[in-house]
Write a protein that holds these residues in place. Structure first.
Motif, PDB file in Angstrom:
ATOM      1  N   GLY A  32     -92.834  90.607  40.654  1.00 42.22           N
ATOM      2  CA  GLY A  32     -93.551  88.591  39.597  1.00 42.22           C
ATOM      3  C   GLY A  32     -93.695  88.020  40.841  1.00 42.22           C
ATOM      4  O   GLY A  32     -93.083  87.683  41.671  1.00 42.22           O
ATOM      5  N   TRP A  33     -95.147  87.300  40.871  1.00 39.56           N
ATOM      6  CA  TRP A  33     -95.005  86.143  41.896  1.00 39.56           C
ATOM      7  C   TRP A  33     -94.927  84.966  41.080  1.00 39.56           C
ATOM      8  O   TRP A  33     -94.687  84.339  39.573  1.00 39.56           O
ATOM      9  CB  TRP A  33     -96.514  85.903  41.555  1.00 39.56           C
ATOM     10  CG  TRP A  33     -97.012  85.324  42.857  1.00 39.56           C
ATOM     11  CD1 TRP A  33     -97.347  85.619  43.892  1.00 39.56           C
ATOM     12  CD2 TRP A  33     -97.671  84.207  42.124  1.00 39.56           C
ATOM     13  NE1 TRP A  33     -98.139  83.869  44.333  1.00 39.56           N
ATOM     14  CE2 TRP A  33     -98.010  83.341  43.518  1.00 39.56           C
ATOM     15  CE3 TRP A  33     -97.481  83.089  40.701  1.00 39.56           C
ATOM     16  CZ2 TRP A  33     -98.733  82.212  43.996  1.00 39.56           C
ATOM     17  CZ3 TRP A  33     -98.037  82.255  41.493  1.00 39.56           C
ATOM     18  CH2 TRP A  33     -98.147  81.383  42.912  1.00 39.56           C
ATOM     19  N   ASN A  34     -94.355  84.041  42.205  1.00 41.18           N
ATOM     20  CA  ASN A  34     -93.766  82.702  41.925  1.00 41.18           C
ATOM     21  C   ASN A  34     -93.783  81.837  43.088  1.00 41.18           C
ATOM     22  O   ASN A  34     -94.052  82.307  43.858  1.00 41.18           O
ATOM     23  CB  ASN A  34     -92.296  82.589  41.900  1.00 41.18           C
ATOM     24  CG  ASN A  34     -92.282  81.421  41.426  1.00 41.18           C
ATOM     25  OD1 ASN A  34     -92.902  80.467  40.946  1.00 41.18           O
ATOM     26  ND2 ASN A  34     -90.449  80.844  41.829  1.00 41.18           N
ATOM     27  N   ILE A  35     -94.662  80.558  42.989  1.00 37.73           N
ATOM     28  CA  ILE A  35     -95.083  79.804  43.830  1.00 37.73           C
ATOM     29  C   ILE A  35     -94.027  78.815  44.418  1.00 37.73           C
ATOM     30  O   ILE A  35     -94.279  78.336  45.344  1.00 37.73           O
ATOM     31  CB  ILE A  35     -96.260  78.260  43.680  1.00 37.73           C
ATOM     32  CG1 ILE A  35     -96.968  78.575  44.537  1.00 37.73           C
ATOM     33  CG2 ILE A  35     -95.851  77.425  42.195  1.00 37.73           C
ATOM     34  CD1 ILE A  35     -98.709  77.554  43.949  1.00 37.73           C
ATOM     35  N   HIS A  36     -92.604  78.308  43.696  1.00 36.24           N
ATOM     36  CA  HIS A  36     -91.931  77.821  43.409  1.00 36.24           C
ATOM     37  C   HIS A  36     -91.303  78.090  44.123  1.00 36.24           C
ATOM     38  O   HIS A  36     -90.644  79.128  44.537  1.00 36.24           O
ATOM     39  CB  HIS A  36     -91.419  77.245  42.639  1.00 36.24           C
ATOM     40  CG  HIS A  36     -92.750  76.639  41.652  1.00 36.24           C
ATOM     41  ND1 HIS A  36     -93.545  75.334  42.431  1.00 36.24           N
ATOM     42  CD2 HIS A  36     -93.212  76.953  40.397  1.00 36.24           C
ATOM     43  CE1 HIS A  36     -94.333  74.838  41.163  1.00 36.24           C
ATOM     44  NE2 HIS A  36     -94.420  75.715  40.151  1.00 36.24           N
ATOM     45  N   VAL A  37     -90.057  77.583  44.984  1.00 37.38           N
ATOM     46  CA  VAL A  37     -88.791  77.564  45.564  1.00 37.38           C
ATOM     47  C   VAL A  37     -88.523  78.123  44.471  1.00 37.38           C
ATOM     48  O   VAL A  37     -88.043  77.799  43.340  1.00 37.38           O
ATOM     49  CB  VAL A  37     -87.838  76.139  45.871  1.00 37.38           C
ATOM     50  CG1 VAL A  37     -88.889  75.546  47.266  1.00 37.38           C
ATOM     51  CG2 VAL A  37     -88.036  74.525  45.766  1.00 37.38           C
ATOM     52  N   GLU A  38     -86.602  79.012  44.873  1.00 37.10           N
ATOM     53  CA  GLU A  38     -85.806  79.202  43.912  1.00 37.10           C
ATOM     54  C   GLU A  38     -85.011  78.426  43.045  1.00 37.10           C
ATOM     55  O   GLU A  38     -84.652  78.839  42.142  1.00 37.10           O
ATOM     56  CB  GLU A  38     -85.293  79.971  44.621  1.00 37.10           C
ATOM     57  CG  GLU A  38     -85.647  81.134  45.891  1.00 37.10           C
ATOM     58  CD  GLU A  38     -84.633  82.386  46.812  1.00 37.10           C
ATOM     59  OE1 GLU A  38     -83.873  82.345  45.903  1.00 37.10           O
ATOM     60  OE2 GLU A  38     -84.947  82.677  47.111  1.00 37.10           O
ATOM     61  N   ASP A  39     -84.859  77.266  43.577  1.00 35.73           N
ATOM     62  CA  ASP A  39     -83.868  76.314  42.457  1.00 35.73           C
ATOM     63  C   ASP A  39     -84.880  75.201  41.779  1.00 35.73           C
ATOM     64  O   ASP A  39     -84.092  74.457  41.128  1.00 35.73           O
ATOM     65  CB  ASP A  39     -82.879  75.647  43.766  1.00 35.73           C
ATOM     66  CG  ASP A  39     -83.926  74.228  44.207  1.00 35.73           C
ATOM     67  OD1 ASP A  39     -85.047  74.937  45.055  1.00 35.73           O
ATOM     68  OD2 ASP A  39     -83.103  73.305  45.074  1.00 35.73           O
ATOM     69  N   TYR A  40     -85.938  75.778  41.467  1.00 29.30           N
ATOM     70  CA  TYR A  40     -87.270  74.896  40.985  1.00 29.30           C
ATOM     71  C   TYR A  40     -87.365  75.672  38.714  1.00 29.30           C
ATOM     72  O   TYR A  40     -86.356  77.068  38.579  1.00 29.30           O
ATOM     73  CB  TYR A  40     -88.138  75.295  41.641  1.00 29.30           C
ATOM     74  CG  TYR A  40     -89.796  74.272  40.894  1.00 29.30           C
ATOM     75  CD1 TYR A  40     -89.547  72.714  41.366  1.00 29.30           C
ATOM     76  CD2 TYR A  40     -90.261  74.464  40.021  1.00 29.30           C
ATOM     77  CE1 TYR A  40     -90.652  71.969  42.008  1.00 29.30           C
ATOM     78  CE2 TYR A  40     -91.908  73.757  39.792  1.00 29.30           C
ATOM     79  CZ  TYR A  40     -91.104  72.340  40.471  1.00 29.30           C
ATOM     80  OH  TYR A  40     -92.011  71.653  40.265  1.00 29.30           O
ATOM     81  N   PRO A  41     -86.951  74.722  37.823  1.00 25.35           N
ATOM     82  CA  PRO A  41     -87.117  75.294  37.062  1.00 25.35           C
ATOM     83  C   PRO A  41     -87.698  76.538  36.473  1.00 25.35           C
ATOM     84  O   PRO A  41     -87.179  77.141  35.875  1.00 25.35           O
ATOM     85  CB  PRO A  41     -87.528  73.999  36.829  1.00 25.35           C
ATOM     86  CG  PRO A  41     -87.302  72.777  36.977  1.00 25.35           C
ATOM     87  CD  PRO A  41     -87.621  72.904  38.441  1.00 25.35           C
ATOM     88  N   VAL A  42     -88.759  76.478  37.109  1.00 23.02           N
ATOM     89  CA  VAL A  42     -89.495  77.182  36.750  1.00 23.02           C
ATOM     90  C   VAL A  42     -88.793  78.200  37.213  1.00 23.02           C
ATOM     91  O   VAL A  42     -88.626  80.165  36.640  1.00 23.02           O
ATOM     92  CB  VAL A  42     -90.991  77.549  37.267  1.00 23.02           C
ATOM     93  CG1 VAL A  42     -92.141  79.123  37.503  1.00 23.02           C
ATOM     94  CG2 VAL A  42     -92.009  76.454  36.889  1.00 23.02           C
ATOM     95  N   SER A  43     -88.122  78.620  38.430  1.00 21.11           N
ATOM     96  CA  SER A  43     -87.474  79.728  39.179  1.00 21.11           C
ATOM     97  C   SER A  43     -86.529  80.494  38.410  1.00 21.11           C
ATOM     98  O   SER A  43     -86.204  81.600  38.130  1.00 21.11           O
ATOM     99  CB  SER A  43     -86.966  79.286  40.988  1.00 21.11           C
ATOM    100  OG  SER A  43     -88.536  78.968  41.313  1.00 21.11           O
ATOM    101  N   ILE A  44     -85.676  79.014  37.504  1.00 24.74           N
ATOM    102  CA  ILE A  44     -84.385  79.460  37.652  1.00 24.74           C
ATOM    103  C   ILE A  44     -84.717  80.309  36.117  1.00 24.74           C
ATOM    104  O   ILE A  44     -83.927  80.689  35.734  1.00 24.74           O
ATOM    105  CB  ILE A  44     -83.639  78.260  37.269  1.00 24.74           C
ATOM    106  CG1 ILE A  44     -83.224  77.536  38.404  1.00 24.74           C
ATOM    107  CG2 ILE A  44     -82.172  78.275  36.412  1.00 24.74           C
ATOM    108  CD1 ILE A  44     -82.903  76.215  38.239  1.00 24.74           C
ATOM    109  N   GLN A 269     -87.386  76.848  30.401  1.00 21.99           N
ATOM    110  CA  GLN A 269     -87.377  75.934  31.394  1.00 21.99           C
ATOM    111  C   GLN A 269     -88.528  74.957  31.059  1.00 21.99           C
ATOM    112  O   GLN A 269     -88.011  73.771  32.290  1.00 21.99           O
ATOM    113  CB  GLN A 269     -88.982  76.616  31.306  1.00 21.99           C
ATOM    114  CG  GLN A 269     -89.630  75.932  32.935  1.00 21.99           C
ATOM    115  CD  GLN A 269     -90.591  75.024  32.678  1.00 21.99           C
ATOM    116  OE1 GLN A 269     -90.886  74.770  31.347  1.00 21.99           O
ATOM    117  NE2 GLN A 269     -91.491  74.480  33.866  1.00 21.99           N
ATOM    118  N   ARG A 270     -88.043  74.362  29.605  1.00 20.69           N
ATOM    119  CA  ARG A 270     -88.784  72.267  29.041  1.00 20.69           C
ATOM    120  C   ARG A 270     -87.779  71.597  29.776  1.00 20.69           C
ATOM    121  O   ARG A 270     -87.710  70.837  29.411  1.00 20.69           O
ATOM    122  CB  ARG A 270     -89.354  72.632  27.945  1.00 20.69           C
ATOM    123  CG  ARG A 270     -90.461  73.725  28.132  1.00 20.69           C
ATOM    124  CD  ARG A 270     -90.966  73.746  26.433  1.00 20.69           C
ATOM    125  NE  ARG A 270     -91.595  74.866  26.377  1.00 20.69           N
ATOM    126  CZ  ARG A 270     -92.451  74.975  25.322  1.00 20.69           C
ATOM    127  NH1 ARG A 270     -92.549  74.302  23.731  1.00 20.69           N
ATOM    128  NH2 ARG A 270     -93.769  75.921  24.969  1.00 20.69           N
TER     129      ARG A 270
END
Length: 329
Positions: A32-44, A269-270
């Motif tokens: 899986g691809w993700n642009i954000h750092v690991e503690d970001y809401p998207v990442s979590i 995430q929301r």
């Protein structure tokens, strides 16, 4: 394309093919691809999604998420998901619009009146229409994430009217609509990779950019761009998506588990997003950012008329979808 990029893509493709081959044998690790750092809401939320799928498939499907865009920049990653080279990812519908015309509608400035309205529409008929367009391009939406409202920040002055953007060099995502949005206010739009923004503002290559509070804060852009003006010109949904090629390798039971987990992760995430957004605004204020709120956006909305006119002229087939959103009660 450089030799390095070619070798890199071949290596990713080989690994991805190996994962799909493992799926045929009853187990798979999807990438899986993700642009954000690991503690970001998207990442979590993505990690929660992966854990949920692994548990509910009894370990038949496991997932490894590569944060911080280590598998490539966003436009490239979207293409790799379409091709099945990357199995899934979380993408903003802004750059997604370059491949999926329906997704581009959400990038029209001020098309959504509020974040709650955006969620309601994306969870309903609007999201279904955009999802069908994505599937036609090889991407299956699993859940609609939020990214708040995007606003302008820069190193020169507060933005209170469209005239304040005149002559300003503004980084935008790779989408013609964003270029036209800035040009409609007589600014100079500069598409560039997200990872290049900090240094570009610091060195004066650009004067500023536009993004939501958590992105502005988490990247430390507030260190080099002290003026944050709440234009809230874009409320663009994000999507947790799977490659159609990967999706079709799954059994119907696995597909249902993945879809349910995707929707559950979107709700998580929301909630995380709302908490993070409030905390980010406090952080940048403490760091010296000057924040100004624009109560009346009428002048900005009026300035966008040419953007809408040119969009509909070039995409008459999208007129119904645009009107569905704009006329929503």
């Amino acid at each position: 394309m450089s030799i390095f990029r070619t070798v890199q893509r071949l290596a990713i493709a080989t690994t991805a093919c190996g994962a799909i081959a493992a799926s045929a044998a009853g187990a798979a690790e999807l990438r899986g691809w993700n642009i954000h750092v690991e503690d970001y809401p998207v990442s979590i939320a993505m990690e929660s999604f992966a854990k949920d799928v692994a548990e509910k498939t009894g370990g038949e499907i496991t997932m490894k998420i590569y944060h911080n865009a280590v598998l490539g920049d966003q436009p490239d990653a979207i293409e790799q998901v379409r091709l099945g080279v990357i199995d899934f990812g979380e993408f903003n519908l802004g750059p997604m619009g370059q491949a999926v015309p329906e997704a581009n509608v959400t990038s029209l400035p001020f098309i959504f009146r509020s974040v709650p309205e955006m969620y309601a529409l994306m969870d309903g008929a609007v999201g279904e229409a955009i999802g069908e367009g994505m599937k036609a391009k090889g991407i299956v939406p699993l859940g609609w994430y939020g990214a708040g409202a995007r606003s302008f920040y820069n190193s020169i002055r507060p933005i209170n009217t469209p005239a304040d953007v005149q002559g300003m060099k503004v980084r935008v995502m790779s989408n013609d609509l964003f270029v036209k949005m800035v040009e409609a206010m007589d600014g100079n739009a500069t598409p560039m990779a997200f990872g290049e923004v900090y240094q570009s503002i610091k060195t004066g290559v650009v004067d500023g950019a536009e993004n939501n509070p958590p992105s502005y804060e988490s990247t430390n852009h507030y260190e080099v761009a002290k003026y944050y003006s709440l234009t809230e010109h874009l409320i663009i949904p994000e999507c947790l998506c799977m490659s159609l090629k990967t999706w079709e390798k799954l059994t119907p039971e696995q597909q249902q588990i993945v879809m349910d987990a995707g929707k559950a992760s979107a709700l998580l995430q929301r909630d995380l997003w709302a908490e993070r957004e409030a905390a980010s605004l406090e952080t940048v204020k403490a760091g010296g950012t000057e924040i100004n709120t624009i109560e009346d956006k009428a002048a900005f909305q009026a300035a966008m008329a040419p953007v809408y006119d040119s969009y509909i002229a070039a995409n008459p087939g999208m007129a119904d979808l645009v009107n569905m959103i704009r006329n929503a009660e």
